[in-house]
Design a protein around this motif. Sequence first.
Motif, short mmCIF file in Angstrom:
data_model
loop_
_atom_site.label_atom_id
_atom_site.label_comp_id
_atom_site.label_asym_id
_atom_site.label_seq_id
_atom_site.Cartn_x
_atom_site.Cartn_y
_atom_site.Cartn_z
N GLN A 52 -42.67 22.44 26.72
CA GLN A 52 -43.17 22.23 27.66
C GLN A 52 -44.62 22.17 28.30
OE1 GLN A 52 -40.25 19.61 28.85
NE2 GLN A 52 -40.02 21.12 27.46
N GLY A 53 -44.89 22.93 27.82
CA GLY A 53 -46.21 22.23 28.44
C GLY A 53 -46.45 23.58 29.15
N MET A 54 -46.35 24.59 30.12
CA MET A 54 -46.16 25.13 30.68
C MET A 54 -46.72 27.13 30.54
SD MET A 54 -45.18 23.65 33.60
CE MET A 54 -44.58 21.98 34.01
N LEU A 55 -46.72 27.14 29.20
CA LEU A 55 -47.49 28.55 29.02
C LEU A 55 -48.05 28.16 26.70
CD1 LEU A 55 -47.62 31.03 28.90
CD2 LEU A 55 -45.19 31.20 27.73
N LYS A 56 -49.04 28.76 27.69
CA LYS A 56 -50.00 27.99 26.25
C LYS A 56 -49.06 29.11 24.71
CE LYS A 56 -54.13 27.23 28.25
NZ LYS A 56 -55.95 27.39 29.30
N ALA A 57 -49.74 28.34 23.64
CA ALA A 57 -49.18 29.67 22.66
C ALA A 57 -49.27 30.87 22.49
CB ALA A 57 -48.85 28.96 21.34
N LYS A 58 -51.30 31.11 22.66
CA LYS A 58 -51.89 31.68 22.47
C LYS A 58 -51.28 33.49 23.81
CE LYS A 58 -55.44 30.67 25.38
NZ LYS A 58 -57.01 30.57 25.29
N ASN A 59 -50.67 32.18 24.46
CA ASN A 59 -50.34 33.46 25.32
C ASN A 59 -48.64 34.06 25.31
OD1 ASN A 59 -52.33 33.27 27.42
ND2 ASN A 59 -51.96 32.03 28.50
#
Length: 191
Positions: free
Chosen positions: A159-166
């Motif tokens: 949903q674009g709320m958390l960066k994949a790297k994080n």
Amino acid sequence: MRTDSGAIKNIAVFCASANGVDPAYRAVAAELGRALAERGIGVVYGGAKVGLMQAVAEAALAEGGRVVGVIPTVLIDLEVAHHGLTELHVTDTMHTRKALIGERADAFIALPGGFGTFEELFEVLAWQTLKLHAKPVLLLNTNGFYDKLLDFLDHSVEQGMLKAKNREIVLVAGTVDEALGLLGLRPEIAR
């Protein structure tokens, strides 16, 4: 991932002040405490003598390990402090408790727990994304306890709320051996 100093000497364990319905939760908590002590790794935790917190602390102590408790005055007053620890630090607030635990730890492991455990876990994850530390953060996913949370984190990425790297900084293990292996703490690193 390694800690800022490059060596893990103390691990903060976040976990429940309850035992939960599955006896595996307490068994794994005790196994973790023993395994850390056997490797000469100190336990830093919330300082209570109840639930999974008690299981981790007492298992580590029984193996001759170092156990540091950090507990706020309000919980001392409720008579849940474990007075048989290597060190017991009493703080004025929950905030200072978490800060001291974070300072003393070189890595973080979350066992099953409730709001307190979740809050501690997410705070150290947020600190890491803000580059306030570079210490490993690991979920010990006993019997799939955290499966739905991990699904939610994946959903947050979608949903674009958390960066994949994080999202990737959350290490996940199903067993104590796997957890300690991910942290580079093999059995041969015994004291």
